[in-house]
Scaffold this active site. Structure first.
Site, PDB file in Angstrom:
ATOM      1  N   ARG A 295       1.570   1.868  -5.968  1.00  0.00           N
ATOM      2  CA  ARG A 295       1.799   0.900  -4.893  1.00  0.00           C
ATOM      3  C   ARG A 295       0.534   0.108  -4.532  1.00  0.00           C
ATOM      4  O   ARG A 295       0.591  -0.841  -3.749  1.00  0.00           O
ATOM      5  CB  ARG A 295       2.293   1.620  -3.637  1.00  0.00           C
ATOM      6  CG  ARG A 295       3.587   2.362  -3.844  1.00  0.00           C
ATOM      7  CD  ARG A 295       4.013   3.046  -2.580  1.00  0.00           C
ATOM      8  NE  ARG A 295       4.325   2.091  -1.537  1.00  0.00           N
ATOM      9  CZ  ARG A 295       5.498   1.523  -1.355  1.00  0.00           C
ATOM     10  NH1 ARG A 295       6.486   1.810  -2.160  1.00  0.00           N
ATOM     11  NH2 ARG A 295       5.685   0.665  -0.382  1.00  0.00           N
TER      12      ARG A 295
ATOM     13  N   GLU B 175       2.077  -9.121 -18.109  1.00  0.00           N
ATOM     14  CA  GLU B 175       1.739  -8.133 -17.078  1.00  0.00           C
ATOM     15  C   GLU B 175       0.806  -7.031 -17.552  1.00  0.00           C
ATOM     16  O   GLU B 175      -0.071  -6.605 -16.812  1.00  0.00           O
ATOM     17  CB  GLU B 175       3.014  -7.440 -16.592  1.00  0.00           C
ATOM     18  CG  GLU B 175       3.815  -8.234 -15.627  1.00  0.00           C
ATOM     19  CD  GLU B 175       5.063  -7.474 -15.239  1.00  0.00           C
ATOM     20  OE1 GLU B 175       5.227  -7.195 -14.067  1.00  0.00           O
ATOM     21  OE2 GLU B 175       5.867  -7.143 -16.135  1.00  0.00           O
TER      22      GLU B 175
ATOM     23  N   CYS C 178       0.858  -1.186   0.000  1.00  0.00           N
ATOM     24  CA  CYS C 178       0.000   0.000   0.000  1.00  0.00           C
ATOM     25  C   CYS C 178       0.894   1.235   0.000  1.00  0.00           C
ATOM     26  O   CYS C 178       2.097   1.139   0.184  1.00  0.00           O
ATOM     27  CB  CYS C 178      -0.845   0.025   1.260  1.00  0.00           C
ATOM     28  SG  CYS C 178      -1.775  -1.486   1.517  1.00  0.00           S
TER      29      CYS C 178
ATOM     30  N   LYS D 170       3.850  -2.397  -7.312  1.00  0.00           N
ATOM     31  CA  LYS D 170       5.205  -2.067  -7.773  1.00  0.00           C
ATOM     32  C   LYS D 170       6.309  -2.696  -6.920  1.00  0.00           C
ATOM     33  O   LYS D 170       7.261  -3.231  -7.449  1.00  0.00           O
ATOM     34  CB  LYS D 170       5.348  -0.536  -7.790  1.00  0.00           C
ATOM     35  CG  LYS D 170       6.693  -0.028  -8.269  1.00  0.00           C
ATOM     36  CD  LYS D 170       6.819  -0.146  -9.771  1.00  0.00           C
ATOM     37  CE  LYS D 170       8.181   0.255 -10.281  1.00  0.00           C
ATOM     38  NZ  LYS D 170       8.466  -0.425 -11.559  1.00  0.00           N
TER      39      LYS D 170
ATOM     40  N   GLU E 165      11.845 -12.356 -20.054  1.00  0.00           N
ATOM     41  CA  GLU E 165      11.430 -10.983 -19.751  1.00  0.00           C
ATOM     42  C   GLU E 165      10.397 -10.488 -20.769  1.00  0.00           C
ATOM     43  O   GLU E 165       9.426  -9.815 -20.399  1.00  0.00           O
ATOM     44  CB  GLU E 165      12.679 -10.079 -19.714  1.00  0.00           C
ATOM     45  CG  GLU E 165      12.427  -8.610 -19.474  1.00  0.00           C
ATOM     46  CD  GLU E 165      11.666  -8.293 -18.182  1.00  0.00           C
ATOM     47  OE1 GLU E 165      11.489  -9.172 -17.334  1.00  0.00           O
ATOM     48  OE2 GLU E 165      11.212  -7.142 -18.065  1.00  0.00           O
TER      49      GLU E 165
ATOM     50  N   HIS F 224      11.660 -30.468 -26.646  1.00  0.00           N
ATOM     51  CA  HIS F 224      11.417 -31.310 -25.465  1.00  0.00           C
ATOM     52  C   HIS F 224      10.009 -31.128 -24.911  1.00  0.00           C
ATOM     53  O   HIS F 224       9.762 -31.481 -23.763  1.00  0.00           O
ATOM     54  CB  HIS F 224      12.454 -31.001 -24.385  1.00  0.00           C
ATOM     55  CG  HIS F 224      13.850 -31.295 -24.834  1.00  0.00           C
ATOM     56  ND1 HIS F 224      14.309 -32.571 -25.049  1.00  0.00           N
ATOM     57  CD2 HIS F 224      14.873 -30.463 -25.150  1.00  0.00           C
ATOM     58  CE1 HIS F 224      15.567 -32.517 -25.466  1.00  0.00           C
ATOM     59  NE2 HIS F 224      15.931 -31.245 -25.534  1.00  0.00           N
TER      60      HIS F 224
ATOM     61  N   LYS G 165       6.663  -9.179 -19.715  1.00  0.00           N
ATOM     62  CA  LYS G 165       6.119  -7.847 -20.053  1.00  0.00           C
ATOM     63  C   LYS G 165       4.750  -7.991 -20.710  1.00  0.00           C
ATOM     64  O   LYS G 165       3.816  -7.272 -20.386  1.00  0.00           O
ATOM     65  CB  LYS G 165       7.045  -7.067 -21.003  1.00  0.00           C
ATOM     66  CG  LYS G 165       8.320  -6.532 -20.428  1.00  0.00           C
ATOM     67  CD  LYS G 165       8.162  -5.431 -19.415  1.00  0.00           C
ATOM     68  CE  LYS G 165       7.988  -5.911 -18.018  1.00  0.00           C
ATOM     69  NZ  LYS G 165       9.023  -6.175 -17.150  1.00  0.00           N
TER      70      LYS G 165
ATOM     71  N   ASN H 145       0.888  -0.197   6.300  1.00  0.00           N
ATOM     72  CA  ASN H 145       1.344  -1.012   5.180  1.00  0.00           C
ATOM     73  C   ASN H 145       2.015  -2.254   5.755  1.00  0.00           C
ATOM     74  O   ASN H 145       2.910  -2.135   6.583  1.00  0.00           O
ATOM     75  CB  ASN H 145       2.344  -0.201   4.333  1.00  0.00           C
ATOM     76  CG  ASN H 145       2.879  -0.977   3.150  1.00  0.00           C
ATOM     77  OD1 ASN H 145       2.292  -1.968   2.739  1.00  0.00           O
ATOM     78  ND2 ASN H 145       3.978  -0.520   2.595  1.00  0.00           N
ATOM     79  N   GLY H 146       1.564  -3.426   5.366  1.00  0.00           N
ATOM     80  CA  GLY H 146       2.184  -4.650   5.872  1.00  0.00           C
ATOM     81  C   GLY H 146       1.136  -5.655   6.283  1.00  0.00           C
ATOM     82  O   GLY H 146      -0.033  -5.544   5.919  1.00  0.00           O
TER      83      GLY H 146
ATOM     84  N   TRP I  47      -3.873  -1.727  -1.283  1.00  0.00           N
ATOM     85  CA  TRP I  47      -3.837  -2.947  -2.089  1.00  0.00           C
ATOM     86  C   TRP I  47      -4.087  -4.054  -1.102  1.00  0.00           C
ATOM     87  O   TRP I  47      -3.211  -4.398  -0.327  1.00  0.00           O
ATOM     88  CB  TRP I  47      -2.469  -3.075  -2.759  1.00  0.00           C
ATOM     89  CG  TRP I  47      -2.477  -3.959  -3.967  1.00  0.00           C
ATOM     90  CD1 TRP I  47      -1.681  -5.038  -4.180  1.00  0.00           C
ATOM     91  CD2 TRP I  47      -3.287  -3.821  -5.120  1.00  0.00           C
ATOM     92  NE1 TRP I  47      -1.964  -5.579  -5.403  1.00  0.00           N
ATOM     93  CE2 TRP I  47      -2.945  -4.854  -6.003  1.00  0.00           C
ATOM     94  CE3 TRP I  47      -4.282  -2.923  -5.504  1.00  0.00           C
ATOM     95  CZ2 TRP I  47      -3.562  -5.032  -7.238  1.00  0.00           C
ATOM     96  CZ3 TRP I  47      -4.895  -3.098  -6.730  1.00  0.00           C
ATOM     97  CH2 TRP I  47      -4.529  -4.138  -7.579  1.00  0.00           C
TER      98      TRP I  47
END
Ligand code: F6R
Length: 589
Positions: free
Chosen positions: A27, A474, A2, A584, A467, A490, A471, A100-101, A74
């Site tokens: 955040r 996301e 958050c 983030k 990567e 394989h 991207k 936050n936590g 969040w």
């Protein structure tokens, strides 16, 4: 995760808090709220939704007063509802808390408080803080006792209706801004750098009292040793423009374009320090590169750099898996931890474990003064400037740049490494042109309705394939997977049907032929081949041209995919800056 921003001073608090909340929205953004002291009582407004929506509905700026706390949430404990949004209040509504936590022992604490007659309104763990503080008439003492009682990685700001404000941190980041007769508290400095660049980083176990309404004295207390602390004020170099979108519609495209400058900034290092660390790398034994997510891909790419450029084996591990391997560490080991935010809990936990084995820590980090920067024995700043979009772009190429420099230095070829990076910085500046943007935009239109996109790479560009896929996932929510091209036969090839898009990353190095062979196998099963390569090839159905950057190929090869992901997200009506379900910096384990 958050975002917290609090203010105590002489200006209208709501102006500062609303602006700060918007800067912290990356955040977390499922709900938000604000509490301001007005006419000796705490007024609160909060609701579910993005900050602009909630503000439109509640009009935060109607709240007057010079002291307040605010929060963008969040959710972790408790669903996304108006009631669960922060701030949370005590029974008498004289104490407001933002947090936050995760409070690991909140159910026990809540039970005890309920027995004592406290009435809870929300499902959150945060609310126990407000009720615990209410238990003692001295605000500062109550906050101290509360801080000692709650378990887990937590940061909170509490204020009472008299204007006393207390900040406490254990695990989750908090930074204090010092203005003239005013204080700012935030999860991240860009929330207030517009007002002051003088900052103090709050360390774990610290509690800070910002005094009562008249008394502007700030007091730092080390709660572990119950003693007052003297703290150093630092000047942060980031400027306000860097943390704004400027002429761009989204932070993501702004930050992709920032790479015109950031590779050069990453190449600008204290070269003596690089040489020293290179010696340590060469002398080290049983060393690890650790990180998470995109930074984890940079760590994997770095292990290839060290292997191929410096002939040095360094293990690669995602930080959350490190606990099964850290027992190999000794005082001869080096842990190279890579993190944009410097606050990722899994990375900090791994660093903590490495320290128990007396291993040395080298941090490659973007946020100055962050926990990783402070906890490393040696920290290299990636100098990419604030990265606001939830998905990481410029920080990644800067992490690759610093790692590349370290690998060249470890090979005793520092000058060659610096020259390569400076040349790559110019190549990136040139390649980020309208032509590449148009080509990726056109490709995005073609791929926007696909369910799956596969990506193949090898050697230095195997991490690039991972990567690239990350991207795309996301920001566009299309399922994408990156594979080592050799793995195709394989199993992966079973996924290829007619028109399945497959991006192949073909560098001009000893992996070229193998990747092209894999591409041909995909094509012969009807796959649609998108080549990212310095040269066109008849196998490609679509070609995204990149410059030939030699050993720096992972830097240039990742840029077209960043653009593609951005345009895919626009085509599919997603918000490129705020990825679904993602935050983030992940400050919980
Ligand atoms: C992906 C992304 C995340 C982060 C990861 C680590 O675009 O941003 O995967 O890379 O959460 O974050 P930092 O680098 O802050 O440790």
């Amino acid at each position: 995760m958050c975002g917290i921003i609090a203010y105590k001073g002489t200006r209208k608090a709501a102006d500062i808090l609303l602006d700060g909340l918007k800067r912290l929205e990356y955040r977390g953004y499922d709900s938000c709220g604000m509490a301001i002291i007005s006419n000796n009582r705490i007024e609160t407004k909060k609701d579910v939704g993005r900050i602009a929506e909630v503000d439109k509905k509640l009009n935060f700026l109607k709240m007057n007063g010079n002291i307040g706390v605010s929060h963008t949430r969040w959710s972790t404990t408790g669903s996304v509802t108006q009631i669960n949004s922060h701030p949370h209040l005590s029974c008498d509504r004289k104490i407001a808390v933002v947090h936050n936590g995760v409070i690991e022992n909140y159910t026990e604490l809540k039970k005890e408080l309920v027995k004592k007659g406290h009435k809870f309104t929300s499902e959150t763990d945060t609310e126990v803080i407000a009720h615990l503080i209410e238990e003692d008439s001295s605000f500062e003492r109550a906050c101290l006792k509360t801080f000692k009682k709650i378990q887990g990685r937590n940061a909170f700001v509490a204020m009472n209706d008299k204007g006393e404000m207390v900040v406490a941190k254990n695990g989750s980041p908090l930074v204090i801004g010092i203005g003239s007769n005013e204080y700012f508290v935030a999860s991240d400095a860009p929330a207030f750098i517009k007002h002051t660049r003088k900052i103090i980083f709050v360390e774990d176990g610290e509690l800070i009292s910002l005094g009562n309404a008249k008394d502007q004295e700030i007091r730092f207390i080390d709660t572990r040793y119950s003693k007052d602390l003297k703290k150093r004020i630092q000047e942060i170099e980031w400027n306000v423009e860097e943390a704004q979108k400027g002429k761009y519609p989204h932070f993501l495209i702004k930050e992709i374009m920032d790479q015109k400058k950031t590779i050069m900034a990453a190449a600008t290092q204290d070269y003596d320090k690089i040489e020293k660390i290179a010696d340590m790398i060469n002398e080290s034994f049983g060393s690890f590169l650790i990180a998470c997510g995109t930074a984890g891909h940079a760590a994997l790419a770095s292990s290839y750099f060290f292997s191929k450029i410096a002939n040095k084996h360094i293990n690669h591990m995602v930080a959350s898996e490190f606990q099964s391997h850290y027992h190999f560490l000794t005082d001869k080991s080096l842990v190279i931890a890579i993190s944009q935010s410097g606050e990722t809990a899994d990375v900090l936990e791994a660093v903590k474990k490495a320290k128990t084995k007396s291993a040395k820590i080298v941090g490659i980090v973007n946020v100055p003064g962050s926990s990783l920067a402070r906890q490393s024995n040696y920290a290299f700043m990636t100098n990419a400037g604030p990265e606001i979009a939830v998905c990481s772009t410029k920080a990644y190429t800067s992490q690759l740049s610093v790692a590349l420099l370290l690998a060249y230095a470890a090979a005793g070829k520092m000058d060659e490494g610096v020259a390569l990076l400076k040349q790559t910085a110019n190549l990136v500046d040139n390649m980020l042109n309208q032509d590449l943007q148009n080509k990726t935009k056109q490709l995005a239109k073609k791929l926007a309705d696909k369910d799956h996109i596969y990506v193949l790479g090898k050697g230095f560009n195997y991490p690039t394939s991972l990567e690239t896929a990350l991207k795309i996932k996301e920001v566009s929510y299309i399922h994408a997977e990156g594979f080592a091209s050799g793995e195709l036969k394989h199993g992966v090839i079973a996924l290829i049907e007619k028109d399945t898009p497959c991006i192949v990353i073909v560098a001009n190095d000893d992996t070229k032929q193998d990747v092209l062979t894999a591409a041909l196998e995909v094509k012969s099963r009807g796959g649609y081949i998108i080549g990212i390569s310095p040269e066109n090839n008849e196998i490609f159905d679509y070609w995204l041209k990149v410059p030939d950057a030699g050993n720096a190929s992972p830097i240039v090869n990742t840029i077209p995919s960043q653009l593609l992901a951005y345009y895919l997200s626009i085509e599919r009506g997603c918000d490129p800056d705020y990825c679904r379900n993602l935050a983030k910096a992940v400050t919980v384990l």
